[in-house]
Design a protein around this motif. Structure first.
Motif, PDB file in Angstrom:
ATOM      1  N   GLY A 199       0.818  -1.202   0.000  1.00 36.78           N
ATOM      2  CA  GLY A 199       0.000   0.000   0.000  1.00 36.78           C
ATOM      3  C   GLY A 199       0.854   1.254   0.000  1.00 36.78           C
ATOM      4  O   GLY A 199       0.551   2.228  -0.706  1.00 36.78           O
ATOM      5  N   VAL A 200       1.932   1.247   0.790  1.00 35.63           N
ATOM      6  CA  VAL A 200       2.848   2.394   0.806  1.00 35.63           C
ATOM      7  C   VAL A 200       3.632   2.461  -0.508  1.00 35.63           C
ATOM      8  O   VAL A 200       3.774   3.527  -1.112  1.00 35.63           O
ATOM      9  CB  VAL A 200       3.810   2.304   2.007  1.00 35.63           C
ATOM     10  N   ARG A 201       4.119   1.322  -0.954  1.00 37.45           N
ATOM     11  CA  ARG A 201       4.894   1.288  -2.204  1.00 37.45           C
ATOM     12  C   ARG A 201       4.080   1.810  -3.390  1.00 37.45           C
ATOM     13  O   ARG A 201       4.587   2.582  -4.216  1.00 37.45           O
ATOM     14  CB  ARG A 201       5.334  -0.148  -2.487  1.00 37.45           C
ATOM     15  N   ASP A 202       2.805   1.442  -3.441  1.00 46.34           N
ATOM     16  CA  ASP A 202       1.966   1.822  -4.583  1.00 46.34           C
ATOM     17  C   ASP A 202       1.271   3.169  -4.393  1.00 46.34           C
ATOM     18  O   ASP A 202       0.587   3.636  -5.308  1.00 46.34           O
ATOM     19  CB  ASP A 202       0.916   0.731  -4.836  1.00 46.34           C
ATOM     20  N   GLY A 203       1.407   3.762  -3.218  1.00 50.44           N
ATOM     21  CA  GLY A 203       0.928   5.115  -3.016  1.00 50.44           C
ATOM     22  C   GLY A 203      -0.470   5.283  -2.467  1.00 50.44           C
ATOM     23  O   GLY A 203      -0.870   6.408  -2.170  1.00 50.44           O
ATOM     24  N   TRP A 204      -1.249   4.215  -2.328  1.00 50.05           N
ATOM     25  CA  TRP A 204      -2.601   4.422  -1.797  1.00 50.05           C
ATOM     26  C   TRP A 204      -2.607   4.502  -0.267  1.00 50.05           C
ATOM     27  O   TRP A 204      -3.607   4.916   0.330  1.00 50.05           O
ATOM     28  CB  TRP A 204      -3.585   3.373  -2.302  1.00 50.05           C
ATOM     29  N   ILE A 205      -1.506   4.130   0.370  1.00 51.61           N
ATOM     30  CA  ILE A 205      -1.238   4.505   1.759  1.00 51.61           C
ATOM     31  C   ILE A 205      -0.174   5.602   1.701  1.00 51.61           C
ATOM     32  O   ILE A 205       0.936   5.359   1.218  1.00 51.61           O
ATOM     33  CB  ILE A 205      -0.728   3.327   2.602  1.00 51.61           C
ATOM     34  N   PRO A 206      -0.475   6.825   2.136  1.00 51.62           N
ATOM     35  CA  PRO A 206       0.517   7.892   2.043  1.00 51.62           C
ATOM     36  C   PRO A 206       1.693   7.648   2.991  1.00 51.62           C
ATOM     37  O   PRO A 206       1.514   7.105   4.085  1.00 51.62           O
ATOM     38  CB  PRO A 206      -0.264   9.143   2.451  1.00 51.62           C
ATOM     39  N   LYS A 207       2.888   8.044   2.553  1.00 49.25           N
ATOM     40  CA  LYS A 207       4.061   7.860   3.411  1.00 49.25           C
ATOM     41  C   LYS A 207       3.914   8.587   4.736  1.00 49.25           C
ATOM     42  O   LYS A 207       4.455   8.154   5.765  1.00 49.25           O
ATOM     43  CB  LYS A 207       5.312   8.340   2.675  1.00 49.25           C
TER      44      LYS A 207
END
Length: 424
Positions: free
Chosen positions: A240-248
């Motif tokens: 999710g973080v890698r693909d951007g739908w979980i913001p860093k």
């Protein structure tokens, strides 16, 4: 336990409480009554709504010879645990009844700090079944469920309605909506509690359990994390973080940071506890009247969440154990459990409260919360829970920060948990 990790009332006050509290009954050095009855102290994290004082006033009025003195420690859970364990390790009888996080029950029981309870004295059959499991260790009841909790998925109902979409029922739908719908409205997709602290442990275990895995078994004696299910759960968060739908930025979030991000209109989805519902719907919230809640989704349906909340336990060294068990029965009665919800804004353990029509109208999330609690499980039972907690949060945070692959993270976690179990 839903003590928010904000600053407490200060270490100085806490130190004075521990060093100099006199109290009444056993705490004041009175002779033991011989029948296990007498005045008591109840220690808890800070009661932010002050409802507990009113409840105890009712008890004291009807039990003049067994009055309870309330001792409030700071609000932060880490401080509460540290001060309780310091007192218990010393063999002190200062605190008769302890309001402890459900995750501490196994550790406190294994250490011999809390006394086994007589199950027949309590209305356990009226409780939501999963919460009773949080209070047992070694096949015995060591605490009494008092407050429960389970994570919920908060979502922007107004946004999904515009798109003609339903809230997600599984990870695939959550991922798709977070990746495609959120950017159209200038929103981030999804956030939970991802700072390396116990909140991340909870989020990680929810993901692993929902994928069909576990961290430990046999009450902490066996490591079970090295599995495809665990890798799938960790990968869900890391990807999710890698693909951007979980913001860093979510890697710095605890409960309040994630709540504020959602409440300020920055998120399409948020995992959080029920307390956030009233705040997000209150004055000043940018999403008031625009959001809904559903059970957390898992890979194929409702997630296997992690139970939060608190249990009541009796100090092994208390000289008034009979009075203490009567107090526990009073606090777990249906009447008091309703006050836990209506005055304390906390989720009760009494099942019938969740289906009361008047309460459901007042707290519309109750049916969803009940479903989430029934699908949830306790955190891993272990006499060394704090070490387990630190290992899980550190490893999973590294995976989410892309410093390790999910496969590497699970392999490392298995090694670290194995070392913890062997040291025991």
């Amino acid at each position: 336990m839903r003590w928010r990790r904000a600053a407490g009332r200060g270490l100085l006050v806490a130190a004075l409480i521990l060093a100099g509290y006199g109290g009444t009954g056993a705490s004041a050095g009175e002779p033991a009554d011989g029948d296990g009855r007498g005045p008591m102290t109840l220690v808890t994290g800070r009661d932010t709504t002050s409802y507990l004082r009113g409840v105890l006033t009712d008890w004291n009025r009807s039990h003049p010879a067994e009055k309870v003195t309330l001792v409030e420690l700071p609000e932060a859970a880490d401080e509460v645990r540290a001060q309780m364990t310091t007192s218990l390790r010393s063999g002190s009888d200062r605190f008769d009844v302890l309001n402890i996080d459900v995750a501490w029950t196994s550790e406190f029981a294994a250490a011999g700090w809390i006394a086994p309870l007589e199950a027949g004295r309590f209305p356990l059959k009226h409780f939501l079944p999963p919460v009773v499991d949080t209070a047992t260790f070694g096949g015995r009841l060591y605490a009494l469920p008092y407050v429960t909790n389970a994570g919920l998925l908060y979502y922007r109902k107004d946004v999904l309605d515009k798109e003609g979409r339903n809230p997600p029922r599984n990870w695939t739908e959550l991922t798709r909506l977070a990746r495609t719908v959120a950017p159209k409205y200038g929103l981030d997709g999804y956030a939970g509690q991802f700072l390396p602290y116990e909140g991340l442990t909870v989020n990680a275990i929810e993901a692993v359990q929902s994928a069909g895995g576990s961290i430990l078994a046999d009450e902490g004696a066996r490591v079970t994390v090295d599995s495809d299910a665990a890798r799938k759960g960790v990968a869900f968060l890391a990807e999710g973080v890698r693909d951007g739908w979980i913001p860093k930025e979510a890697l710095t979030y605890k409960e309040e940071e994630s709540r504020r991000a959602f409440q300020d209109g920055k998120l399409l989805f948020m995992r959080n506890w029920p307390y956030a519902h009233q705040l997000a719907g209150g004055a000043g919230s940018k999403v008031a009247g625009k959001f809904g809640v559903v059970p957390l989704p898992g890979p194929d349906g409702t997630a296997a969440g992690v139970l939060g909340g608190s249990n009541l336990a009796v100090n092994t060294n208390s000289r008034h154990k009979e009075s203490a068990q009567d107090l526990l029965a009073f606090l777990s009665s249906e009447k008091v459990q309703r006050r836990v919800l209506t005055e304390g804004a906390l989720p009760p353990v009494w099942a019938d409260v969740y289906t009361d029509p008047g309460l459901v109208r007042r707290y519309p999330y109750l049916p969803t919360l009940k479903k989430s609690v029934l699908a949830a499980k306790p955190r891993p039972k272990s006499p060394r829970y704090e070490q387990v907690n630190l290992a899980v949060q550190a490893v999973v945070h590294d995976a989410m920060a892309q410093r390790e692959t999910p496969e590497e993270a699970v392999e490392r976690l298995a090694r670290e948990l194995g070392a913890i179990v062997r040291r025991g």
